[in-house]
Design an enzyme around this catalytic site. Sequence first.
Site, short mmCIF file in Angstrom:
data_model
loop_
_atom_site.label_atom_id
_atom_site.label_comp_id
_atom_site.label_asym_id
_atom_site.label_seq_id
_atom_site.Cartn_x
_atom_site.Cartn_y
_atom_site.Cartn_z
N GLU A 1 -5.53 1.99 -1.44
CA GLU A 1 -6.60 1.34 -0.69
C GLU A 1 -7.21 0.18 -1.50
OE1 GLU A 1 -7.45 1.27 2.41
OE2 GLU A 1 -9.34 0.22 2.14
N TRP A 2 -6.36 -0.78 -1.85
CA TRP A 2 -6.76 -2.02 -2.53
C TRP A 2 -7.66 -1.74 -3.74
CZ3 TRP A 2 -3.04 -4.88 -1.09
CH2 TRP A 2 -2.57 -4.85 0.23
N GLN B 1 0.80 -1.22 0.00
CA GLN B 1 0.00 0.00 0.00
C GLN B 1 0.84 1.28 0.00
OE1 GLN B 1 -2.72 -1.79 3.22
NE2 GLN B 1 -4.08 -0.39 2.16
N ARG C 1 3.84 -0.24 13.04
CA ARG C 1 3.56 -1.55 12.43
C ARG C 1 3.66 -1.41 10.93
NH1 ARG C 1 -2.39 -3.88 11.29
NH2 ARG C 1 -1.62 -5.13 9.56
N ASN D 1 -7.87 -5.72 14.50
CA ASN D 1 -8.22 -4.61 13.61
C ASN D 1 -9.72 -4.45 13.70
OD1 ASN D 1 -5.56 -4.68 12.75
ND2 ASN D 1 -6.02 -5.33 10.67
N HIS E 1 0.96 -9.19 4.59
CA HIS E 1 -0.19 -8.30 4.41
C HIS E 1 -0.61 -8.39 2.94
CE1 HIS E 1 -2.34 -4.66 6.32
NE2 HIS E 1 -2.93 -4.86 5.16
N TYR F 1 -13.04 -1.70 12.58
CA TYR F 1 -13.56 -0.47 11.99
C TYR F 1 -15.04 -0.27 12.29
CZ TYR F 1 -9.16 -0.14 9.44
OH TYR F 1 -7.83 -0.04 9.13
N TRP G 1 -4.75 3.30 11.74
CA TRP G 1 -4.60 3.08 10.31
C TRP G 1 -5.03 4.36 9.64
CZ3 TRP G 1 -2.32 -0.62 7.46
CH2 TRP G 1 -2.44 -0.46 6.07
N GLU H 1 -5.18 -1.80 14.13
CA GLU H 1 -5.75 -0.92 13.11
C GLU H 1 -7.09 -0.40 13.60
OE1 GLU H 1 -6.37 -2.14 9.00
OE2 GLU H 1 -4.49 -3.27 9.03
N ASN I 1 -1.89 -10.58 8.53
CA ASN I 1 -2.91 -9.55 8.65
C ASN I 1 -4.23 -10.07 8.12
OD1 ASN I 1 -3.88 -6.71 9.08
ND2 ASN I 1 -4.29 -6.91 6.89
N GLU I 2 -5.22 -10.12 8.98
CA GLU I 2 -6.60 -10.41 8.61
C GLU I 2 -6.77 -11.64 7.72
OE1 GLU I 2 -8.26 -6.80 6.97
OE2 GLU I 2 -8.19 -5.77 8.90
C1 GBH Z 1 -7.90 -3.29 6.64
O1 GBH Z 1 -8.88 -4.18 6.21
C2 GBH Z 1 -6.62 -3.64 5.96
O2 GBH Z 1 -5.79 -4.40 6.80
C3 GBH Z 1 -5.87 -2.46 5.41
O3 GBH Z 1 -4.91 -2.91 4.51
C4 GBH Z 1 -6.83 -1.48 4.78
O4 GBH Z 1 -6.18 -0.44 4.14
C5 GBH Z 1 -7.71 -0.95 5.88
O5 GBH Z 1 -8.38 -1.98 6.50
C6 GBH Z 1 -8.75 0.07 5.40
O6 GBH Z 1 -9.64 -0.54 4.50
O7 GBH Z 1 -18.62 -1.75 4.22
O8 GBH Z 1 -19.34 -0.89 6.31
O9 GBH Z 1 -19.55 -3.20 5.91
C7 GBH Z 1 -10.17 -3.81 6.52
C8 GBH Z 1 -11.19 -4.89 6.23
C9 GBH Z 1 -13.39 -5.33 5.66
C10 GBH Z 1 -12.97 -3.48 7.07
C11 GBH Z 1 -14.70 -4.74 5.26
C12 GBH Z 1 -14.31 -2.87 6.72
C13 GBH Z 1 -16.49 -3.39 5.70
C14 GBH Z 1 -17.18 -2.23 6.34
N1 GBH Z 1 -12.47 -4.30 6.00
N2 GBH Z 1 -15.25 -3.87 6.30
S1 GBH Z 1 -18.78 -2.00 5.67
#
Ligand code: GBH
Length: 444
Positions: free
Chosen positions: A405-406, A26, A82, A292, A126, A294, A398, A351, A170-171
């Site tokens: 961002e993938w 990334q 990290r 991690n 990763h 979110y 993060w 994260e 990672n994940e």
């Molecule tokens: C991480 O994965 C990664 O480790 C990192 O590389 C990446 O840049 C970072 O997050 C930010 O994306 O659409 O509301 O249902 C995150 C994996 C899976 C987290 C999907 C959020 C969906 C939220 N993600 N998930 S939602």
Amino acid sequence: MPTTQLPNTASLRPGFIWGVSTSSFQIEGATKEDGRGLSIWDIYCRSGEIKNHDTGDVACDHYHRYREDVGLMKTLGVQAYRFSVAWPRVLPLGLGSANEAGVSFYDRLIDELVAAGIEPWLCLYHWDLPQALEERGGWLNRESAAWFADYVTLIAARFGDRVKRFATFNEPSIFSLFSRSLGKREHSSEDKFHRMIHNVNLAHGAAVDVLRANVIGASIGCIHNRQPCRPSSASEADEAAAARLDVYWNAAFPDPQCRGEYPPSMRAAIEPHMQPGDLTRICRPLDWFGLNHYSPVYVKARADSMLGYDFGDKPASVPLTPIGWPIDPEAFSETLQAVRTRYGLPIYVLENGYGDSGQPDQTGAVIDPGRIEFLKAYINAMNNAAAHGVDVRGYFVWSLLDNFEWASGYSIRFGLTYVDYASLRRIPKSSFGWYAGLIRAVQP
Ligand code: GBH
């Protein structure tokens, strides 16, 4: 910055670690330099499925600008960083002899961090698998555990004198569910999906053994993306789909790794891939649980898809970030408590962050109050969990920088630092100053 703008951190333990996270593909760029081999993401970027046809070829050019980036970390005052090693940079074909120029990049980075008093946290994987190994079946090949162990042997030998913190993966649930793309599911069968899960778990166990045997004082964990899976309606079908996804998303990796067993509902599907002794190979003692987090994820039933689920609508009452992810700090607190109850390990949050597409204003400043509010609310929620007895020992934002961002390419920005992809100039956002102020305020 008035302290009223800071979260409550009173329940966090002494010695709590504040950090930032990134990953190799990334941020590094320099994909064709110094003998680096191709990764599956270099190939995937040619597929036309990445937003704006973005690639990782330049990214943040961290490969050449790592000194400046460590300088940003010094300004932030973080105690830990990290990052991940790109396997194809140190072993271009995934196996065999080391690419010294690639090894030397990480040597310089680690030396720079150590000199700055920042503890390196090295993530071994990763998502950038060497393409040469993908061509031998990748994680669908049971030999992948041995390939990974070879790679980890090199990492331990070259960096184990200065790096003590290691994350195996990672994940794993995310890259297994979504494979390369994070945009679509690519498994052609549930059988392949289960084979991959088991092989990645075997690789995890093998890596732990290599690190224990070769790095004095190693502190080891695996990083899991844990998100509560919630039904998007009260229908029985949606509830069943959410419960099914929850097993794969949240338990398929940490259960065998930390408890020595697969969740009951998965066992029959794993059985054909299981050999005697496998659960012992996978379940090696760990020092911590990397988390991690979110948001929660909303799930609906979809009969014609793998595992019978799809992502559903989020309830209208749930506030969203600019990229549409739910803002739900309560769910973070619940997640921390669930990890503690189920696995009992010390937790590092490796994260957490906020995605937007914020641009500089006329003065050139990047003002991101939404990110500050988000981080503040989530740190408050973490403090709450600590007040309820959760042993959480660190928190990493993060990310240090806006980055690739993938499948969303460069359109989504998670950084505390803005990156101008034309000039590669870094501009610390207002959240950067805020996080630096928080760290200064809580540091003795
Ligand atoms: C991480 O994965 C990664 O480790 C990192 O590389 C990446 O840049 C970072 O997050 C930010 O994306 O659409 O509301 O249902 C995150 C994996 C899976 C987290 C999907 C959020 C969906 C939220 N993600 N998930 S939602």
